[in-house]
Structures are given as C-alpha cells and as structure tokens.
Scaffold this motif. Structure first.
Motif, short mmCIF file in Angstrom:
data_model
loop_
_atom_site.label_atom_id
_atom_site.label_comp_id
_atom_site.label_asym_id
_atom_site.label_seq_id
_atom_site.Cartn_x
_atom_site.Cartn_y
_atom_site.Cartn_z
N TRP A 136 -2.74 -0.33 11.51
CA TRP A 136 -4.08 -0.90 11.73
C TRP A 136 -5.15 0.18 11.78
CZ3 TRP A 136 -7.89 -0.31 15.37
CH2 TRP A 136 -7.58 0.43 16.50
N PHE A 137 -4.82 1.33 12.38
CA PHE A 137 -5.84 2.37 12.54
C PHE A 137 -6.14 3.05 11.20
CE2 PHE A 137 -7.72 6.39 14.03
CZ PHE A 137 -8.64 5.89 14.94
N THR A 138 -5.11 3.21 10.37
CA THR A 138 -5.33 3.76 9.03
C THR A 138 -6.21 2.81 8.23
OG1 THR A 138 -3.22 4.92 9.06
CG2 THR A 138 -4.20 4.52 6.90
N TRP A 139 -5.92 1.51 8.31
CA TRP A 139 -6.73 0.49 7.65
C TRP A 139 -8.18 0.56 8.12
CZ3 TRP A 139 -5.52 -3.54 4.12
CH2 TRP A 139 -6.48 -4.54 3.99
N TYR A 140 -8.36 0.76 9.40
CA TYR A 140 -9.68 0.78 10.03
C TYR A 140 -10.50 2.01 9.62
CZ TYR A 140 -13.04 0.37 13.96
OH TYR A 140 -14.17 0.24 14.73
N CYS A 141 -9.82 3.14 9.39
CA CYS A 141 -10.52 4.42 9.18
C CYS A 141 -10.53 4.94 7.74
CB CYS A 141 -9.90 5.51 10.06
SG CYS A 141 -10.24 5.33 11.81
N CYS A 142 -9.52 4.59 6.94
CA CYS A 142 -9.28 5.34 5.70
C CYS A 142 -10.33 5.13 4.61
CB CYS A 142 -7.88 5.06 5.15
SG CYS A 142 -7.71 3.43 4.39
N THR A 143 -11.22 4.15 4.77
CA THR A 143 -12.28 3.97 3.76
C THR A 143 -13.65 4.33 4.32
OG1 THR A 143 -12.66 1.63 4.29
CG2 THR A 143 -10.94 2.11 2.69
N ARG A 144 -13.68 4.83 5.54
CA ARG A 144 -14.96 5.21 6.15
C ARG A 144 -15.34 6.63 5.72
NH1 ARG A 144 -16.40 1.55 10.06
NH2 ARG A 144 -14.73 0.21 10.85
N THR A 145 -16.64 6.88 5.65
CA THR A 145 -17.13 8.20 5.22
C THR A 145 -17.22 9.15 6.42
OG1 THR A 145 -19.35 7.27 5.35
CG2 THR A 145 -18.34 7.40 3.18
N LEU A 146 -16.07 9.34 7.07
CA LEU A 146 -15.95 10.24 8.21
C LEU A 146 -15.32 11.55 7.76
CD1 LEU A 146 -14.53 7.83 10.95
CD2 LEU A 146 -16.53 9.29 11.26
N THR A 147 -15.74 12.65 8.36
CA THR A 147 -15.06 13.93 8.07
C THR A 147 -13.60 13.84 8.49
OG1 THR A 147 -15.88 14.77 10.20
CG2 THR A 147 -17.11 15.40 8.21
N LEU A 346 5.72 -6.33 13.06
CA LEU A 346 4.97 -5.10 12.81
C LEU A 346 3.81 -5.36 11.86
CD1 LEU A 346 5.11 -2.09 13.64
CD2 LEU A 346 6.44 -1.67 11.57
N PHE A 347 4.07 -6.10 10.80
CA PHE A 347 3.04 -6.39 9.81
C PHE A 347 1.93 -7.27 10.38
CE2 PHE A 347 1.35 -9.20 6.47
CZ PHE A 347 0.79 -8.25 5.63
N LEU A 348 2.32 -8.38 11.01
CA LEU A 348 1.33 -9.35 11.50
C LEU A 348 0.49 -8.77 12.64
CD1 LEU A 348 3.42 -12.64 11.42
CD2 LEU A 348 1.49 -12.04 9.94
N SER A 349 1.12 -8.06 13.57
CA SER A 349 0.38 -7.49 14.70
C SER A 349 -0.65 -6.48 14.23
CB SER A 349 1.34 -6.84 15.71
OG SER A 349 2.09 -5.81 15.10
N ASN A 350 -0.28 -5.67 13.24
CA ASN A 350 -1.21 -4.67 12.72
C ASN A 350 -2.31 -5.30 11.88
OD1 ASN A 350 -0.55 -1.55 13.07
ND2 ASN A 350 1.38 -2.67 13.15
N MET A 351 -1.96 -6.30 11.09
CA MET A 351 -2.97 -6.93 10.22
C MET A 351 -3.99 -7.73 11.04
SD MET A 351 -3.01 -6.02 7.13
CE MET A 351 -2.69 -4.38 7.79
N LEU A 352 -3.52 -8.40 12.08
CA LEU A 352 -4.45 -9.15 12.94
C LEU A 352 -5.46 -8.20 13.58
CD1 LEU A 352 -2.07 -11.74 14.65
CD2 LEU A 352 -3.94 -12.24 13.06
N ALA A 354 -6.19 -5.17 12.47
CA ALA A 354 -6.99 -4.55 11.41
C ALA A 354 -8.12 -5.47 10.95
CB ALA A 354 -6.10 -4.19 10.22
N LEU A 355 -7.82 -6.75 10.79
CA LEU A 355 -8.83 -7.70 10.33
C LEU A 355 -9.88 -7.96 11.40
CD1 LEU A 355 -6.58 -10.23 8.39
CD2 LEU A 355 -8.18 -8.59 7.41
N TYR A 356 -9.45 -8.01 12.67
CA TYR A 356 -10.42 -8.22 13.74
C TYR A 356 -11.39 -7.04 13.86
CZ TYR A 356 -12.51 -8.82 18.33
OH TYR A 356 -13.43 -8.93 19.36
#
Length: 494
Positions: A136-147, A346-352, A354-356
């Motif tokens: 979930w955290f990779t999903w949350y961060c990996c497309t952001r323009t953060l250093t 693992l998949f559902l808990s992370n996706m929920l 990540a989407l929230y």
C-alpha cells in the motif's frame, strides 16, 4: 524481451503503475510540490513571463541553498518541452511529471524482479514481485514527485548492479553512479548504502583500484555536475549537500517541523509503512539465507540512523521498503497451507488502504486547486481576482497546479535561523488570534483578496470578519475523515 524481461511482464507493470498514478489523487506532504514541481515551474515560467513578478515561489530552503536544482531540472525540462510544443496546459503540467515518475517506478519494480530471479529462481522472484506491487505504501508514494520516490527508484536499480552473491548483473560503475546520483538528489540517500558499500569494499580484492578508478572518478563527476547546475541557478558556487546535512543532521533544525521519540520508527513508522506485510517480513527474516543478511543489516542500520534524528516521517524509510519485500517473498514461498486465504488477505488489505489513501484521505487540497484553475480559465473577469490561502503553510500546491499569473498568497512559516528563543512565524502568529490578525492585516477594504481558502475548523473563529467583509461561501471540498490540529475535515472557499 524488453528491459531484459518478458515483454508482457514489462507492459503489465508499466500499465499498472500508470493506473496507480491516476488512482492517487490526494496530497501526502508539501515536498512533493514545493521541492519539485513548484521549483520547476519557477525555473521555466518566471523567465518567460517577464512582466509578471508574482508567478512562482521558492521556499526558504532555496534562499538558504539547502536544496539542489538537479531533481527539479528534470521537471523543468519537461515543462520547457511542453511549452515549446504549445502543449503546456495545466493538466499536462500536473500529470506528465507524475507519469514520468510512474514509469521510473515501473522500471525499478522490474529490476527488483530480475534481481530475485538471478539470486534465487523465477518462483521466488514472483513472490517478491507480488509483495512489491501490492504494498500500500509503495502504491501511495511511487508516482509522487518526491525526492524520496526518486531516491527509492535509484536505490532499487543500483541494487540490481550491486555485487550480491549470486547476482549476474553486478557492475560497480553502474551501481556507484546510481548511488552518487541519488546522493546528489537527496543527500540522506547515502544512509542505506553505507553498510552495502562497506561490505563491497571489505570483500573487494583490488581495494585501491576500486577507490581510485571507480568511486573517486564517479564521485568527482556527479558532484561536479551538481555544482555546475546549482551554480547556474543560484548564481554562485554552492555545495547544497553539505548545507542539507548541516541543517538536518549537525544542527538538527528539522525539529522545527516536529519531533518524535527515538523509538518512533520501530513502534509506529516501520509497522505502518509495512502494513499487513509486517508478519511476513518477520517470518521471512528467519527463512532467508545468510547471504541476504546484508539486506537485513541495511534495513536495521537505516532505521537506527533515522531514529537518532528528532524529526521523523514515514517517507524517510521508504527506500528500504523494497528490501523488506525480499524477506516477505521468502515467507510466502515457504507457505504450504492456507496460501490462497493468506494471499487474498494480503492483497485486499493493502488495496483497500491504498485506494482509501489514494482517493479519499487528504484530497481537498488538490480539489480546491482545481477549483482555482476553473476560476482562472472559465471566468472572463479573472484579472481583478486574488487568492489568500489561510491554512497551515504549504498545505496546497501553488502555481504548478494553476499555471496562471493569478495573485496568490499563503501564510509563511520559515524556521528561525537566528537563534531567537521566542520565535513565531507568520502562520503561528495568525493562529494565535486569527480574527485580530485579519483586522490588522486588512484594515483597508481595497487590500482584501477576492477569494479566501480556509479549513472548516477556522470558520467559526473568523466568522465576524467574513460577515463584516461581505464574504460568501462559494465552494466546499471534503479533505479528510481524520482532522487534527489546524487541519479541518473540509475546505471552504469564500
């Protein structure tokens, strides 16, 4: 083959990260705009609109030369190309940099898969790949323009070329070049690499050759490149990496933005970032072969070093998250029974999660900027408009998300660099007595901005000013279900 892997795997990963990009419509931290896109917009457009002085803003880190222009230059180049093509609409200026970051993150995902296939086998690589993609955290961060995102991407790709036992792609020049680039972009990127570089040096037979013909030339070239870029934009020779480390590590002035107890990363930060991967990570630590112990040492070392700094954030430990996925992969590979329920959980808990976090939590600050865009481009009388953002400073993006020379202002919050004991920035002074501050600041109606943007929590406190100045609420945007401090659940436009 594409990028050394099956074409379908590569296309799937790229497509997933593009979807990931468009399914993240929330804000995380101010740095994703103020240390990248805002700087790039200032670099590109302030010189193009010579008759407008208020068309960009650089935070105090840039006036104090704590940040380098290497990373924003990537986005400024994109902006410049779009401008030359006549395609620099505000939507493209927002999304093209994020899509570029998503593409780089996809390449990093593929390199992690390739590395595990070399070190173990295809089955193990698939489990690590699965863990990486559903984090979930990779999903949350990996497309952001953060250093921090670029630091993580470069760290994964560098690990692909690092001389791990069993790796067939080891290349000292490539990995050290990527580490040097990560250090130029964000000096703290060196932290996870200290144990890795030390191990490489210890095991290397030709130690003098490694230093004289690889590490030193690469360090000299990348540092020289950074110095030249910063010389062009600062107008003087500046070693921003030293200034950054001096401010954040030696002087520990990062505490101005909050401090946490020493154990925060172990008790909160690391468990939150790993999420439901945590039990699998712990399990995998006992199963992974001894040759991967260096990765575990790197994770612990990074957590310990960051624990010694008072100011702590979740994103600081993002670069070691892919290392953790290696151990999670060993855990999943070892499971014999209950595999399907475990994978589903693992998949559902992370996706929920990540989407929230990607679609709901903290979205108001971006939605309100979309409203300001519409105000600029759909209203013929925009020339008389002005905006005052009365929120904790840097809550919203700025001109990179408006791309119109609209007069805008926000509450300032530079730290005290002079050593005053009772220092208060503009935002602190405002929040001590908002109503009194507003009456003093806008004693003359002619100086009133046409639009005020506030969090809902402030409305009652300044209602007398809003009524006396004839402001009307014209828009409401949901922001978060978890308001705290100066941040409200909704954002109001008056």
């Amino acid at each position: 083959d594409l990028l050394g892997e099956n074409t379908y795997l590569v296309l799937f990963t790229v497509a997933l990260r593009i979807c990931n990009c468009f399914l993240v419509q929330t804000s995380f931290v101010p740095d994703e705009y103020w240390q990248s896109l805002e700087v790039a917009h200032h670099m590109c457009y302030l010189t193009l609109v010579l008759n407008i002085t208020n068309y960009g803003y650089l935070t105090w880190e840039w006036t104090e030369r704590l940040r380098g222009y290497t990373y924003p230059l990537i986005f400024a180049s994109i902006y410049k190309i779009l401008h030359l093509l006549g395609k620099d609409s505000v939507q493209l200026l927002i999304w093209i940099p994020r899509l570029a970051q998503a593409l780089l993150s996809a390449i990093a995902d593929i390199k992690l898969y390739s590395l595990m296939k070399q070190l173990e086998n295809q089955q193990m690589a698939r489990w690590v790949f699965f863990c990486q993609l559903c984090s979930w955290f990779t999903w949350y961060c990996c497309t952001r323009t953060l250093t921090n995102t670029m630091e993580t991407v470069l760290t994964i790709i560098a690990l692909f070329y690092y001389p791990l036992e069993g790796s067939k792609s080891m290349n000292s020049v490539k990995y050290s070049s990527l580490v040097a680039l990560a250090f130029i972009i964000r000096p703290t990127a060196i932290i996870p690499w200290i144990p890795l570089v030390f191990r490489h040096f210890w095991q290397e037979q030709r130690k003098v050759h490694l230093i004289l013909y690889q590490f030193l030339p690469i360090g000299f070239v990348t540092l020289s490149l950074s110095l030249i870029i910063d010389r062009i934009f600062f107008g003087q020779w500046t070693l921003v990496q030293y200034n950054f480390l001096k401010f954040n590590v030696l002087q520990n002035l990062g505490t101005f933005y909050g401090s946490h107890p020493w154990h925060w990363y172990f008790s909160q930060g690391f468990p939150v970032v790993l999420g439901t991967h945590l039990p699998f990570f712990i399990h995998g630590c006992f199963l992974a072969p001894k040759r991967h112990r260096i990765l575990l040492v790197t994770i612990l070392w990074t957590l310990l070093v960051y624990s010694m700094l008072s100011h702590k954030e979740f994103r600081f430990i993002y670069p070691v998250l892919p290392f953790c996925m290696v151990f999670c992969g060993y855990s999943l590979n070892h499971l014999k029974t209950w595999k399907t329920p475990v994978l589903s959980f693992l998949f559902l808990s992370n996706m929920l999660l990540a989407l929230y976090t990607g679609l709901v939590h903290q979205r108001g600050t971006l939605d309100v900027m979309t409203h300001i865009q519409e105000l600029c481009y759909n209203n013929p009388n925009t020339s008389s408009d002005s905006v005052f953002i009365m929120m904790p400073c840097h809550s919203t993006p700025y001109y990179s998300h408006v791309h119109y020379p609209l007069p805008m202002r926000f509450l300032q919050c530079p730290p005290d660099l002079t050593g005053k004991s009772q220092y208060l920035d503009e935002a602190d002074t405002f929040y001590l007595n908002p109503l009194n501050w507003l009456y003093k600041e806008f004693h003359n109606d002619s100086t009133l901005p046409t639009h005020l943007i506030i969090f809902s929590i402030l409305e009652e406190e300044i209602s007398a000013f809003l009524i006396s100045s004839s402001y009307e609420r014209t828009a409401v945007f949901f922001h978060t279900h978890l308001p705290e401090g100066r941040t409200g659940s909704h954002i109001y436009v008056y």
